[in-house]
Design an enzyme around this catalytic site. Structure first.
Site, mmCIF file in Angstrom:
data_model
loop_
_atom_site.group_PDB
_atom_site.id
_atom_site.type_symbol
_atom_site.label_atom_id
_atom_site.label_comp_id
_atom_site.label_asym_id
_atom_site.label_seq_id
_atom_site.Cartn_x
_atom_site.Cartn_y
_atom_site.Cartn_z
ATOM 1 N N CYS A 1 0.826 -1.205 0.000
ATOM 2 C CA CYS A 1 0.000 0.000 0.000
ATOM 3 C C CYS A 1 0.868 1.266 0.000
ATOM 4 C CB CYS A 1 -0.884 -0.034 1.242
ATOM 5 S SG CYS A 1 -1.748 1.513 1.544
ATOM 6 N N ARG B 1 -14.232 1.353 5.832
ATOM 7 C CA ARG B 1 -13.313 0.343 5.301
ATOM 8 C C ARG B 1 -12.203 0.085 6.321
ATOM 9 N NH1 ARG B 1 -14.620 0.468 -0.400
ATOM 10 N NH2 ARG B 1 -12.815 -0.783 -0.951
ATOM 11 N N THR C 1 -8.763 -0.099 6.670
ATOM 12 C CA THR C 1 -7.610 0.267 5.855
ATOM 13 C C THR C 1 -6.296 0.268 6.640
ATOM 14 O OG1 THR C 1 -8.022 2.619 6.292
ATOM 15 C CG2 THR C 1 -8.996 1.704 4.289
ATOM 16 N N TYR D 1 -5.136 5.990 -8.898
ATOM 17 C CA TYR D 1 -6.330 5.235 -8.479
ATOM 18 C C TYR D 1 -7.558 5.704 -9.252
ATOM 19 C CZ TYR D 1 -3.986 2.856 -4.655
ATOM 20 O OH TYR D 1 -3.170 2.025 -3.929
HETATM 21 N N1 LIG Z 1 -7.339 5.246 4.736
HETATM 22 C C1 LIG Z 1 -7.143 5.889 3.497
HETATM 23 C C2 LIG Z 1 -6.088 5.319 2.583
HETATM 24 C C3 LIG Z 1 -5.515 4.018 2.905
HETATM 25 C C4 LIG Z 1 -5.974 3.004 1.913
HETATM 26 O O1 LIG Z 1 -6.776 3.272 1.011
HETATM 27 N N2 LIG Z 1 -5.428 1.830 2.087
HETATM 28 C C5 LIG Z 1 -5.841 0.745 1.244
HETATM 29 C C6 LIG Z 1 -4.652 -0.032 0.757
HETATM 30 S S1 LIG Z 1 -3.688 0.846 -0.410
HETATM 31 C C7 LIG Z 1 -6.689 -0.182 2.073
HETATM 32 O O2 LIG Z 1 -6.330 -0.528 3.181
HETATM 33 N N3 LIG Z 1 -7.803 -0.591 1.516
HETATM 34 C C8 LIG Z 1 -8.692 -1.511 2.145
HETATM 35 C C9 LIG Z 1 -10.095 -1.317 1.669
HETATM 36 O O3 LIG Z 1 -10.344 -0.301 1.020
HETATM 37 O O4 LIG Z 1 -10.921 -2.182 1.972
HETATM 38 C C10 LIG Z 1 -8.384 6.130 2.731
HETATM 39 O O5 LIG Z 1 -9.452 5.684 3.176
HETATM 40 O O6 LIG Z 1 -8.315 6.784 1.703
#
Ligand SMILES: N[C@@H](CCC(=O)N[C@@H](CS)C(=O)NCC(=O)O)C(=O)O
Length: 318
Positions: free
Chosen positions: A54, A120, A122, A186
């Site tokens: 990530c 989520r 994350t 993204y």
């Molecule tokens: N927490 C942040 C960024 C962190 C993020 O997107 N991490 C990804 C990995 S690159 C993740 O953990 N995704 C899990 C998910 O979306 O279920 C957000 O919500 O934008």
């Protein structure tokens, strides 16, 4: 209005125009040097959960190492393959079971913090061993707090990654790089309409040209030393040719086609904390095996072969 591209809560969210919408962060406490937030900076108290795949988590891995906080904030790595249950703790090459709580899934840390949590699950996120809860999953705060609130515990002569006199410029560069590059890849990759894909694609490559020109005049993005701005750009550049170029269709040019950006990325890569925290194995397996809506076969490409060894330019870091 947002809608999901599949029934899973883990699929990327897009709006009615087919444009990727990143979820707002939901756990946003801060760790402070003076403890005024209720979460004082203390050695041994906090644990950082990351995925090496990530880019947002990778920032915190780099900064922790640059500042010598490895013995102050413990860290563990999740399995790079994420399924509909979210990030999991397993033993494997470069990742491990949860050393703090014995959780099997990262969701358990979120639900222990707030049983009604519906966001989520994350990475990165920080666990507080004293309060038995997550403090934050807001990645921009995590690196800034390591830099500004943990100063008492940083190594001798640490780099100043967020110097006061450069903060306005760093914040400006971070904002445009976030919009067009860090999150831009993204937006291109998860777009579900041609138009939203092309908008993200165009903004990304305009911004890469802007960065290429900026780096023809200076070694680092802001000032004369490595800063938070370089950390944030690096984690996207490190993934660019391996996953964003193909998997996210960001294929106008490769990173290696930009003389200055490529020399800059390669020089950062040589520096302790940068190259040694990159796992192309985790990165490739995560992206190609996790986004079923983009790569339903989950086949992981064998290439590209990229030589990250230092280039000829006199750009070496002190
Ligand atoms: N927490 C942040 C960024 C962190 C993020 O997107 N991490 C990804 C990995 S690159 C993740 O953990 N995704 C899990 C998910 O979306 O279920 C957000 O919500 O934008």
């Amino acid at each position: 209005m947002t809608t999901s591209t599949s029934v899973s809560q883990f699929a990327a969210k897009t709006n009615v125009d087919g444009a990727f919408v990143r979820q707002a962060y939901t756990i946003r406490d801060r760790i402070t040097a003076d403890g005024s937030s209720g979460f004082p900076a203390e050695p041994g108290r906090y644990h950082l959960y990351v995925s090496l795949a990530c880019p947002w988590a990778h920032r915190s891995v780099i900064v922790r190492r640059l500042l010598g906080l490895e013995d102050v904030v413990s860290m563990s790595v999740v399995d790079p393959i994420r399924d509909e249950r979210g990030w999991a703790f397993r033993d494997g090459p470069g990742y491990s079971i949860d050393p703090v709580n014995g959780f099997h899934f990262l969701s358990e840390a979120y639900l222990a913090t707030d049983p009604d949590y519906t966001g989520r699950y994350t990475v990165p996120c920080i666990w507080d061993r004293v309060g038995n809860r997550l403090v934050t999953n807001n990645y921009p705060d995590i690196t800034i707090d390591f830099e500004t609130q943990f100063t008492a515990y940083q190594r001798t002569d640490p780099p100043d990654l967020y110097p006061i006199e450069l903060r306005d410029e760093i914040d400006f560069v971070n904002a445009v790089v976030y919009e067009d590059v860090n999150n831009g890849v993204y937006k291109a990759g998860f777009a579900t309409t041609q138009q939203s894909y092309e908008e993200a694609f165009d903004a990304l490559f305009v911004r890469l040209d802007w960065l290429e020109e900026r780096l023809s005049r200076q070694r680092f993005l802001v000032g004369d030393e490595v800063t938070e701005a370089d950390v944030r750009l690096f984690t996207t550049l490190a993934r660019f040719d391996a996953v964003y170029y193909g998997h996210f269709k960001c294929n106008l040019r490769r990173l290696v086609d930009y003389p200055n950006l490529w020399a800059y990325a390669r020089d950062l890569y040589q520096h302790l904390g940068f190259g040694d925290t990159v796992s192309f194995d985790h990165i490739k397996r995560h992206y190609y095996c996790t986004h079923g809506q983009i790569n339903p076969t989950r086949i992981v490409p064998k290439g590209p072969a990229i030589d990250w060894s230092p280039g000829p330019q006199p750009r070496s870091l002190s």
